[in-house]
Design an enzyme around this catalytic site. Structure first.
Site: not given
Length: 588
Positions: A195, A388
């Site tokens: 991430k 996402s």
């Protein structure tokens, strides 16, 4: 008395300026109304016409309905562009339109992502089944432009022009040094080693994890790029790789020697060719219709009572209403609910083009997809990016369609809490003091560093949200949580890999997803309806006009640095826990 006349003059001047401003606004409203009426008119296509396909304009998910979109703003020629939906419909219509004899493809630097460009390429390949020719010409071809032009029957380049063919490079911008100079600390909490959306604020180069995934997806994009061009141009893929790797296209003649183009010609020579293809004599004017005008004839959406609803989710995900270029959880969830409750709508297609955004807003939209799936088929079609939060909202769909060069995945969450204490106190001399009734009453404060207790609380909240994200994906994809976690952790995947690991179901176009939805609903005859309704252009006139002028002048001032400004602005605007893909890489 002197003061009286001073104030009287000031009042008169203020009144005069107000009347001028009102007059200008009224003028634009009248022009806009006229433009909107004109937009609704069908365009007459003469016999032996050439369809002019300009792909340098902005290609969005839907054609903007702004009556001021084609009006030049002060000092510039910014235009709204064309929607992929209308572009695909128009090419399908032109395929069987006897008045359209060929396509003149003009593109130098397309304003679209690679998955969008592949949708257009495939539509052009389908058009060629009509045995009508596509002629491409440009003075300059960027790599994206050549990717589109390579599908043409004949590609021509200006004798003094340029063709860019050098391979892909990805560039990320890091702000850690800037924040340190300003005295700002980016306090980051995240779940997932991949991430990397937070890395530009805490590092000065890519982490090993991020370098690994960026290398993988840029390589995947490049592989699709070379494969498609190789098939269209009948050149070995390895040969194309060698040409790019050694930068062999350095002048126009090189492009011809390596069979990247079919000829070096000037514009007048291309016009002569188009006259011949369209059945016009050498001294006659070419009958041409632009794709922007031709799409005005896309009025036939079918007469069947049965409908397939296409719901467009485009842009960053946020709470509230959003806009045509921003996914507002209220607006999109309301559109999905409306489609679910309409008995005439037999199936739903969620078209996603989003890097993600608010985790909470994503969950609100996900819930509506889950409820809809219980009563009618729901398919998802991914555009350039559905990562996402963009993946979150679609993971419950019956099937997910991607292009090979779609960017998706990035299952993870993060939060950034800036600490401005050093900037405020040590650089600006500003201090803060106050009282509170509880230890955590000022949690998330930005004028001091977080305590260990606050970090613990926020980290646990992120872990909870990530666990929920993984659970929703596992349920929708019919996989175990452990497996989804193994391919999650913020990892970004391209479409081909997403299919292989089970995050998507098949490689397919936007239209493939619509056909699959209709088939699952047992529909043979149906019409397509689009949601949510496009925002009334006159309703948002003042905001749109201000934004357009502001954007234009900001671009003028910042030039190539406008991209950096956009990224910083996006981060500042982000609030709450985010489900967003790693900071966008610029592919060159």
């Amino acid at each position: 008395m002197r003061d009286f006349f001073k104030y009287l003059f000031a009042s008169m001047l203020g009144f005069f300026l107000s009347m001028v401003l009102i007059g200008v606004i009224c003028f634009f409203i009248i022009v806009g109304l006229i433009a909107s009426v004109d937009t609704d008119k069908n365009v007459v296509v003469n016999n032996n016409s050439v369809l002019f396909l300009n792909l340098d304009q902005a290609i969005t998910e839907r054609t903007p309905k702004n009556p001021f979109g084609n009006l030049p703003i002060v000092g510039g020629e910014e235009k709204d562009g064309i929607g992929l939906n209308d572009l695909l419909k128009s090419l399908q219509k032109a395929k069987t339109d006897d008045n359209i004899k060929c396509i003149y493809l003009n593109v130098s630097s397309p304003n679209a992502g690679f998955a969008t460009m592949r949708e257009i390429r495939n539509a052009l390949i389908d058009f060629k089944k009509s045995h009508k020719k596509i002629i491409a010409y440009s003075e300059v071809y960027t790599q994206g432009a050549y990717y589109l032009a390579s599908v043409a029957d004949e590609i021509y380049l200006n004798p003094e022009g340029a063709l860019e063919f050098k391979g892909f490079s990805s560039e990320l911008t890091f702000f850690k040094g800037t924040l340190e100079k300003l005295g700002i600390e980016a306090q980051v909490i995240r779940v997932g080693n991949y991430k990397s959306a937070v890395e530009p604020f805490i590092l000065d180069k890519m982490s090993d994890y991020n370098r690994k995934q960026v290398t993988a997806y840029v390589g995947g994009l490049y592989n699709t790029f070379l494969t498609d061009i190789a098939q269209s141009r009948d050149i070995l893929k390895d040969s194309l790789y060698t040409i790019a790797d050694n930068y062999k296209i350095r002048e126009p003649q090189d492009a011809l020697n390596y069979k990247m183009v079919d000829g070096l010609k000037y514009k007048d020579e291309i016009l002569d060719k188009l006259r011949k293809l369209s059945g016009r004599k050498k001294d006659e004017v070419i009958r041409a219709v632009s794709i922007n005008d031709y799409l005005k004839n896309n009025t036939d959406s079918g007469s069947s009572k049965n409908k397939v609803a296409v719901i467009y989710a485009n842009g960053d995900i946020t709470g509230g209403e959003g806009s045509d270029n921003q996914i507002g959880s209220e607006r999109i969830s309301r559109a999905i609910r409306k489609a679910r409750l309409d008995d005439d709508i037999k199936a739903i297609v969620l078209r996603v083009n989003s890097p993600g955004g608010s985790a909470l807003a994503s969950d609100v939209i996900w819930r509506e997809i889950v409820l809809s799936k219980k009563v009618k088929p729901v398919m998802a079609s991914f555009g350039d990016v559905a990562a996402s939060g963009g993946y979150y909202i679609a993971c419950a769909a019956d099937s997910i369609f991607v292009q090979p060069n779609t960017i998706t995945g990035s299952i993870g969450v993060f939060g950034i809490i800036p600490n401005f204490q050093n900037l405020m106190t040590n650089k600006l001399g500003i201090t803060f003091d106050g009282v509170k009734t509880g230890k955590y009453a000022d949690i998330m404060a930005t004028n001091r560093p977080m305590t260990e207790g606050e970090k613990f609380i926020i980290q646990n909240e992120l872990n909870r949200i990530y666990s929920g994200f993984v659970s929703r994906v596992a349920e929708g994809r019919k996989k175990s949580k452990a497996y989804i976690d193994s391919v999650g952790g913020g990892h970004v995947w391209i479409g081909t890999d997403a299919v292989q690991i089970g995050l998507a179901d098949r490689i397919g176009s936007f239209n493939d997803a619509i056909k699959a939805a209709a088939k699952k609903a047992n529909l043979k005859d149906y019409k397509i309806v689009e949601y949510p309704d496009v925002i009334d252009p006159l309703k948002s006139l003042l905001q749109e006009s201000t934004d357009r002028v502001k954007t234009y002048y900001t671009k003028q001032e910042l030039g190539e640095n406008y991209y950096l400004y956009q990224q910083m602005k996006k981060v500042v605007a982000s609030s709450g826990i985010q489900a967003r893909m790693p900071f966008e890489a610029v592919i060159k």
